[in-house]
Design a protein around this motif. Sequence first.
Motif, PDB file in Angstrom:
ATOM      1  N   GLU A 206      16.889   0.021  56.783  1.00  0.00           N
ATOM      2  CA  GLU A 206      17.051   1.476  56.797  1.00  0.00           C
ATOM      3  C   GLU A 206      16.198   2.129  55.713  1.00  0.00           C
ATOM      4  OE1 GLU A 206      20.732   4.624  57.241  1.00  0.00           O
ATOM      5  OE2 GLU A 206      21.011   2.880  55.943  1.00  0.00           O
ATOM      6  N   PHE A 209      12.521   2.100  56.922  1.00  0.00           N
ATOM      7  CA  PHE A 209      12.173   2.545  58.277  1.00  0.00           C
ATOM      8  C   PHE A 209      11.301   3.798  58.288  1.00  0.00           C
ATOM      9  CE2 PHE A 209      12.754   4.607  62.343  1.00  0.00           C
ATOM     10  CZ  PHE A 209      12.628   3.550  63.236  1.00  0.00           C
ATOM     11  N   ASP A 210      11.690   4.845  57.604  1.00  0.00           N
ATOM     12  CA  ASP A 210      10.995   6.126  57.734  1.00  0.00           C
ATOM     13  C   ASP A 210       9.523   6.034  57.371  1.00  0.00           C
ATOM     14  OD1 ASP A 210      13.230   7.419  58.661  1.00  0.00           O
ATOM     15  OD2 ASP A 210      13.822   8.225  56.718  1.00  0.00           O
ATOM     16  N   ALA A 211       9.199   5.283  56.335  1.00  0.00           N
ATOM     17  CA  ALA A 211       7.815   5.206  55.868  1.00  0.00           C
ATOM     18  C   ALA A 211       7.008   4.110  56.564  1.00  0.00           C
ATOM     19  CB  ALA A 211       7.797   4.957  54.358  1.00  0.00           C
ATOM     20  N   LYS A 217       8.268  -0.268  62.585  1.00  0.00           N
ATOM     21  CA  LYS A 217       9.461   0.413  63.101  1.00  0.00           C
ATOM     22  C   LYS A 217       9.966  -0.286  64.368  1.00  0.00           C
ATOM     23  CE  LYS A 217       8.612   5.104  61.357  1.00  0.00           C
ATOM     24  NZ  LYS A 217       8.226   6.483  61.701  1.00  0.00           N
ATOM     25  N   TRP A 230      16.884   4.320  65.973  1.00  0.00           N
ATOM     26  CA  TRP A 230      15.646   3.765  65.420  1.00  0.00           C
ATOM     27  C   TRP A 230      14.656   3.467  66.548  1.00  0.00           C
ATOM     28  CZ3 TRP A 230      17.232  -0.523  61.333  1.00  0.00           C
ATOM     29  CH2 TRP A 230      18.003   0.078  60.321  1.00  0.00           C
ATOM     30  N   ARG A 233      13.125   6.608  68.110  1.00  0.00           N
ATOM     31  CA  ARG A 233      12.118   7.198  67.222  1.00  0.00           C
ATOM     32  C   ARG A 233      10.832   6.371  67.228  1.00  0.00           C
ATOM     33  NH1 ARG A 233      15.048   7.693  61.640  1.00  0.00           N
ATOM     34  NH2 ARG A 233      12.927   8.217  60.972  1.00  0.00           N
ATOM     35  N   ASP A 237       7.049   7.539  68.567  1.00  0.00           N
ATOM     36  CA  ASP A 237       5.845   7.376  67.751  1.00  0.00           C
ATOM     37  C   ASP A 237       4.816   6.493  68.446  1.00  0.00           C
ATOM     38  OD1 ASP A 237       6.991   8.952  65.842  1.00  0.00           O
ATOM     39  OD2 ASP A 237       7.510   7.314  64.473  1.00  0.00           O
TER      40      ASP A 237
END
Length: 561
Positions: A206, A209-211, A217, A230, A233, A237
């Motif tokens: 977690e 994940f965002d970066a 991902k 997840w 998203r 992307d």
Amino acid sequence: MAGDVVWTEEQRGKVYSTRARVNPDHLTEGLDRGPCWLAAVPPFDAEGCFAEARDKSRHDMDEGWEYAVHQVEKGARHAAPSMAALGLRAAALYRSGERPDVLDLDVEVAMVELQMQASWDAVPFWLAAEGAVWTLRAMLRLHELAHNEHEVHYDPRLEWSGTWLIETTAHASFQVAECESSWRLLRGVLAVADEADHRAARAVAEAAFDAAPVPVKAALSFVFPDEREWADRAAEDCLAQGGGDEVVRMLVTTAGVDWGERLVERQPGCLDEATLLTLLAREGAGAAPVLDAAMRHARGNNERLVFARHLAMIRTRDAAERLAAWRGNRRLAPLIKDYFRQAPHLGPSPSGASEPRIPAEDATAAALTGLFEEYRTWYREHWVPKLLDDHGWEEEELDAEAWLDPTGDLSPVSEDDIAVLEARFGPLPADYLAFLRVIGTGTLLQPMEAMPGAALEPTTRNFIHPADIPGAHAVYTRWLHDGWHEENEGVADMTRMMPVMGHDVDANFALLSLQHEGDDRVHVWYHDEEPDRMDDGVPFVEFLHRMIDSARREESFPGGI
């Protein structure tokens, strides 16, 4: 397993594990990586995994492990100071052959990235020695590194200057592809991990994940398949930025059905058995739209048949109607007939459509249909008996190899695909368009004499699907160095030529000339030949006739494609 789906035990054994649905075969037969992988299955055998990870790699290196270490030591002077120091530490540990009591994450990862040990040998050792949480951190770190021999960083001026580390996420897609089996192993281990380990590993994922780049991902959503947000998203992307086959496979098993449909429309050919079965296990009858999309966008009938077999596992009216729409497809017809024999209550509606066809009165279409039907008849009468006799097979075994029908993989393409192709290359010749609409693309089988001591088997001719032609054209033009342009100056614009048949890995193609509107001449081009003036070519339909004639004579035409 989800309802409305008919399973065999063999199929159940290929499904990827989740915490709610553990598949014992996932960590044994499903990974197919030998004793090192089995040693990594709880309870872990750290000693056995170390022997595989280090000793095996030292014996398996083509040029010897000493050479690999020497390359790293030599290359350190070209790396950034921190990367140089890390590379030298990794080389020293590898040279020693020692097993540390506590692993240094950066050093272990560097050994993999510097090609001193393979990830599929290292990851089981990491799991056995340090556990799943440490291993997940190491995998994430691995995807932040590259080395100087990657294509993007390669500099021919430094060809003999050694190997060194580069800190970058630019190669995350390549890394995920290289580590796909390791991510599968990690998913299986996390599915059976105790609650504390799983919670700790999820926290690591977690936080990252965002970066993370899109491929990472996708990998994180794959090893934590219950995190649907997840996966969705990552799928969004991926569609926006692109992703490799391995990324799409991972996301199809975890993202929502709507995302799955859009992913397989772009890359249907990347889906393997485990992916399709995991999708079915997760969604049940709800997987039908994804499988249907894969069928519609398949590059040929052999690929389409794989998806149809999985759609046929679903016994609902929706799945039945989707299958019935393909009753006019000769390659799929036996499967569909058997489906409705087994499920007569789902009998097909009379509106089932066949493959798209252009009007029968079109003379070119009729001629092309006749040419390929005559060839199919000849192949079945003259070549199939030879294959059966040479292999000692029955026809069912030949069909399982997709060798029974030489045109069975060919499938007409849609008007949408044609429109996209013409938007890229301009108006296409009428005869080629007729071929796309009535015969289509895919693999054509051609008889060929066997090498001494080898069994007979047909060779293949690949007519390139419109969606794949831009990529093939990019491969072709990369091989066009200045010599080709100089030889053909004033004669032909080589970059206008469009690959229509060939093999994009080897870059040998049959090219449609397209020097002017309606120009349907075909040239055969080989990337490894010396630059020369292109010949005059032959009209597209004549090219097809010559190819079929050579097949009847069991001669290679055009050679090398």
